[in-house]
Each structure stands twice: as structure tokens, then as C-alpha cells.
Motif scaffolding. Structure first.
Motif, PDB file in Angstrom:
ATOM      1  N   MET A   1       0.850  -1.166   0.000  1.00 10.65           N
ATOM      2  CA  MET A   1       0.000   0.000   0.000  1.00 10.65           C
ATOM      3  C   MET A   1       0.905   1.240   0.000  1.00 10.65           C
ATOM      4  N   PRO A   2       0.753   2.142  -0.938  1.00 11.30           N
ATOM      5  CA  PRO A   2       1.578   3.349  -0.958  1.00 11.30           C
ATOM      6  C   PRO A   2       1.198   4.279   0.177  1.00 11.30           C
ATOM      7  N   PRO A   3       2.181   5.008   0.690  1.00 10.67           N
ATOM      8  CA  PRO A   3       1.877   5.916   1.797  1.00 10.67           C
ATOM      9  C   PRO A   3       1.078   7.114   1.339  1.00 10.67           C
ATOM     10  N   SER A   4       0.284   7.666   2.243  1.00  8.98           N
ATOM     11  CA  SER A   4      -0.446   8.882   1.939  1.00  8.98           C
ATOM     12  C   SER A   4       0.534  10.052   1.887  1.00  8.98           C
ATOM     13  N   ARG A   5       0.103  11.160   1.345  1.00  5.13           N
ATOM     14  CA  ARG A   5       0.970  12.341   1.245  1.00  5.13           C
ATOM     15  C   ARG A   5       1.401  12.801   2.626  1.00  5.13           C
ATOM     16  N   ASP A   6       0.485  12.805   3.595  1.00  5.91           N
ATOM     17  CA  ASP A   6       0.814  13.238   4.956  1.00  5.91           C
ATOM     18  C   ASP A   6       1.822  12.297   5.612  1.00  5.91           C
ATOM     19  N   ALA A   7       1.647  10.988   5.392  1.00  4.67           N
ATOM     20  CA  ALA A   7       2.583  10.018   5.968  1.00  4.67           C
ATOM     21  C   ALA A   7       3.967  10.196   5.357  1.00  4.67           C
TER      22      ALA A   7
ATOM     23  N   VAL B   1       5.962   3.612  13.423  1.00  2.27           N
ATOM     24  CA  VAL B   1       6.051   2.184  13.722  1.00  2.27           C
ATOM     25  C   VAL B   1       5.019   1.864  14.790  1.00  2.27           C
ATOM     26  N   GLY B   2       4.440   0.683  14.688  1.00  2.00           N
ATOM     27  CA  GLY B   2       3.505   0.202  15.691  1.00  2.00           C
ATOM     28  C   GLY B   2       4.009  -1.085  16.307  1.00  2.00           C
ATOM     29  N   ARG B   3       3.605  -1.320  17.551  1.00  2.00           N
ATOM     30  CA  ARG B   3       4.010  -2.547  18.250  1.00  2.00           C
ATOM     31  C   ARG B   3       2.810  -3.457  18.412  1.00  2.00           C
TER      32      ARG B   3
ATOM     33  N   VAL C   1      14.151  -1.423   7.312  1.00  2.00           N
ATOM     34  CA  VAL C   1      13.922  -2.858   7.485  1.00  2.00           C
ATOM     35  C   VAL C   1      12.431  -3.132   7.646  1.00  2.00           C
ATOM     36  N   LEU C   2      11.757  -2.348   8.484  1.00  2.00           N
ATOM     37  CA  LEU C   2      10.321  -2.554   8.693  1.00  2.00           C
ATOM     38  C   LEU C   2       9.505  -2.206   7.457  1.00  2.00           C
ATOM     39  N   THR C   3       9.961  -1.236   6.687  1.00  2.00           N
ATOM     40  CA  THR C   3       9.251  -0.858   5.463  1.00  2.00           C
ATOM     41  C   THR C   3       9.298  -1.995   4.444  1.00  2.00           C
TER      42      THR C   3
ATOM     43  N   ILE D   1       3.999   1.721   9.960  1.00  2.00           N
ATOM     44  CA  ILE D   1       2.668   2.332   9.873  1.00  2.00           C
ATOM     45  C   ILE D   1       2.685   3.399   8.787  1.00  2.00           C
ATOM     46  N   TRP D   2       1.652   3.373   7.957  1.00  2.00           N
ATOM     47  CA  TRP D   2       1.507   4.380   6.901  1.00  2.00           C
ATOM     48  C   TRP D   2       0.303   5.278   7.143  1.00  2.00           C
ATOM     49  N   ALA D   3      -0.374   5.135   8.262  1.00  2.00           N
ATOM     50  CA  ALA D   3      -1.595   5.898   8.533  1.00  2.00           C
ATOM     51  C   ALA D   3      -1.269   7.289   9.058  1.00  2.00           C
ATOM     52  N   ASN D   4      -2.189   8.218   8.830  1.00  2.00           N
ATOM     53  CA  ASN D   4      -2.017   9.576   9.350  1.00  2.00           C
ATOM     54  C   ASN D   4      -2.205   9.627  10.862  1.00  2.00           C
ATOM     55  N   ASP D   5      -3.114   8.804  11.391  1.00  2.00           N
ATOM     56  CA  ASP D   5      -3.393   8.795  12.822  1.00  2.00           C
ATOM     57  C   ASP D   5      -3.299   7.364  13.336  1.00  2.00           C
TER      58      ASP D   5
END
Length: 103
Positions: A1-7, A71-73, A28-30, A83-87
């Protein structure tokens, strides 16, 4: 999934004020297709021509990346994901184990 502009902008701003180790951990995580443990990440960022990296150093880098929302755990697996989300506070993780995809 491509990242959003804000991300992407958040990631670019983070990379301008970060260390090379944090950049390596984020890369590495990406590139990972699955959640990774800190020790998995440690193996990926360790190089034979560099001084040994301590696990606590990886955890510190992950802490900064988590605080930045990049990054999320996954606490149930003690693993980390990009994580690629804005929030990131509104994310829900779905984890399944399909043996056919593990081979």
C-alpha cells in the motif's frame, strides 16, 4: 500500500532529524512483509564491519519511531510493523496464521 501524502511528509521530516540506525530500522520494517521482533531487526541492521549493536539500542530506536507514529508494536507478538496511517491511534491489526504462506 503506498503511503499517503501526509505520511510521506511525516516520514521525510523524521528522516531529517534522525540517526542512521533509526533510518535503518525504519527501512527494514518498510521492506518486511511480516511483523518483526527487535531481534529480527537487530540481525537485519547488524553489519560485519560495524561495532556490535546492543538489543537495547534497537529498542530505543523503535521507541523513537513509535513516538513519531511511524512504527507500531503488536504487543501480543512482541513484534513491530511499519505504519503508513495519518493517525496511528485508530489502527486495528488483524493477525492470522496461514501455514501455506509461511513456506
Amino acid at each position: 500500500m503506498p503511503p499517503s501524502r501526509d505520511a510521506r511528509q511525516g516520514c521525510d521530516a523524521f528522516k531529517r532529524r534522525t540517526t542512521s540506525l533509526r533510518n535503518d530500522v525504519l527501512d527494514v520494517l518498510t521492506k518486511a512483509n511480516v511483523p518483526l521482533s527487535a531481534y529480527d531487526i537487530l540481525r537485519c541492521v547488524s553489519h560485519s564491519n560495524c561495532p556490535r549493536i546492543a538489543p537495547t539500542t534497537i529498542y530505543r530506536a523503535l521507541g523513537k519511531l513509535i513516538a513519531s507514529g511511524l512504527v507500531g508494536r503488536l504487543e501480543s507478538r512482541n513484534a513491530f510493523v511499519r505504519i503508513w496511517a495519518n493517525d496511528p491511534s485508530h489502527l486495528v491489526y488483524c493477525i492470522w496464521r496461514d501455514r501455506r504462506t509461511l513456506d
